[in-house]
Write a protein that holds these residues in place. Sequence first.
Motif: not given
Length: 616
Positions: A1-8, A21-22, A200-213
């Motif tokens: 299962m992939s981790k959930v990432i987010f970023a504007f 984006r999540i 988003c952090l409190a909800a369990g998502a992690e910040p996306a890295g550069p170009g991760e999407f």
Amino acid sequence: MSKVIFAFATPPGRSGLAVLRISGDEALTVAARIFRRGRVPLSLRADVAADAGVVADTDVATDAGAAAGTGVAADAGVAADAGVAADAGAVTPSSAHAPDSTYAPDSTYAPDSAHAPDSAYAPDSAHAPDSAYASNSAEIANLPGYRAVYGFVIHPTSGEVIDEAVLLPFRAPRSFTGENMVEISVHGGGAVRREMIGACLAAGAEPAGPGEFSRRALLNGRLDLSQVEAVLDLIDSDSQQARRVALRQLAGQLSTRVKTLRNSLIALVARAELAGEYPEYAVGEDRFEWDDAAPELRNIYEQVEKLIDSYAAGRLIREGATVCLAGVPNAGKSALLNALVGSERSIVTDIPGTTRDTIDEWMHIADLAVRLTDTAGLRSVSDNDIEILGMERTRQTMAEADIVVWLLPADRPVSASEIEPLRDRTNLQGVRVVPLISKSDLLTKPADLAVFRRRWQDLWNAEFGASGKPGEFGEPVTRAGSSAETTAAGSVDVGATIAGSVAAGTTDFAGESEILACSAKTGAGLPELREMLADLLGEMTQGGDTADLISSERHLNSLKECREVLGQLLVDGAGLPLDIITVLLNMAADALGEIIGATLSSDVLEHLFSNFCVGK
């Protein structure tokens, strides 16, 4: 299962709209923890219980549902302003260039109408939604794809309302990343962004890295590597031509061509291996004979060569062209730059040598981004160390330019010393040099300008023309297929292109029969100069707007590697054993595979994605 990432996905700063984006298998679960359907409660607080179905404070502001600030249309279904990215359903590429429905959802997930989504997921009115409740986690987590939902965002721990919002879910595999995705559109203020990140952090998502999407899109087979690069090119495009080239590459035009060539090589590899290991089965279409394979290889070689040749035009379209203004000190270069860009960008004085460094300004000519560069004047002797450094930078800029406009000031006599710096053209390979009479307003009588132009034309031909005869301005100094040509001045040219050259890949001086003249002071001649540059740049990028081409140096290097191997095969293949032929064919196929990411090291991927923003 992939981790959930987010970023504007939208850039930072004050704006009317920001899109978060999540992505990940549990993206909708995370979204359910921070998003509630309905109008914003007056208490600005909502129930955060997992099964909460009703807002704690049901009193609502009469206009709390106004969606104008979020860019949401009255029916909450218009995707353009609701954060729907082009890669997530707004674009359907032609089947000739991309796999079926690469970007567009199928009817299972697509709304019946782009402008009128199911009323179960949209408020009756954008200004006064009927429902004053918050949906529970199960409802949000089970939303179908491509249905915009109006509501508000909360902090999952405190329940404090952050902003009103529109949520748009995308179901795997029909999303940009190939995973479950959510895009939440909110107002673009800094405070809203910061609170959204905390939620988003409190909800369990992690910040996306550069170009991760984009990396996930590549790993999940939604895009190949050339298409991923096209995403970045599209974001960075600064001209219509660059945008169109990037969009065609994103649609799969280059990928399709490269895959076809690579598949042809792989088919030859299979036949060669079969003939080497099981010759008794290598019959009919599976037979490998060099006389049969050689024409196929030559055809592949020629197509690879054509792509390589397209790089010159592709680079200009993608990166923009560099036009260097050069000449002797006080020739009017700075004044001309100011006149062309329409602002006082460079300091202009009567003192020679004012400009000591290069000054760049971007403009658009012929639907192409152009970097116009003002340079320090060149002279034979100087005792000023700073000026000497400036002149070295000028020579370097000229060598790296696509076009050099050499100014011939009208306040100085016609003399070979004015063009002395051009005689050493060893560093001007592939550079087009265009003469231009500057300060033409000083020649008040038309007859004076005509005489001045004719004298310069004669001298220019004598120095750089092939024959040196008067009236033959712009005769070629290089010939297609030759490695060097001797000019009338006796010097040897190894590829520099003086305006008028008809060497391979070049054109003559935009059809002109005489040297142009202009005045930065009065503006006379500037339209003609712009037109000449437009024609010249148009010739340099001819066909780039429609033809298959490459614009990446990485692609160029891979194609050159493939060409080198194929060239060796075509020369020596008839006398090589099958196992060596197989190895070389595999090498050529691997080189093409690097373009689309089929064969590529992790280090190259890390370097490529490091150039992306975190929201892409």
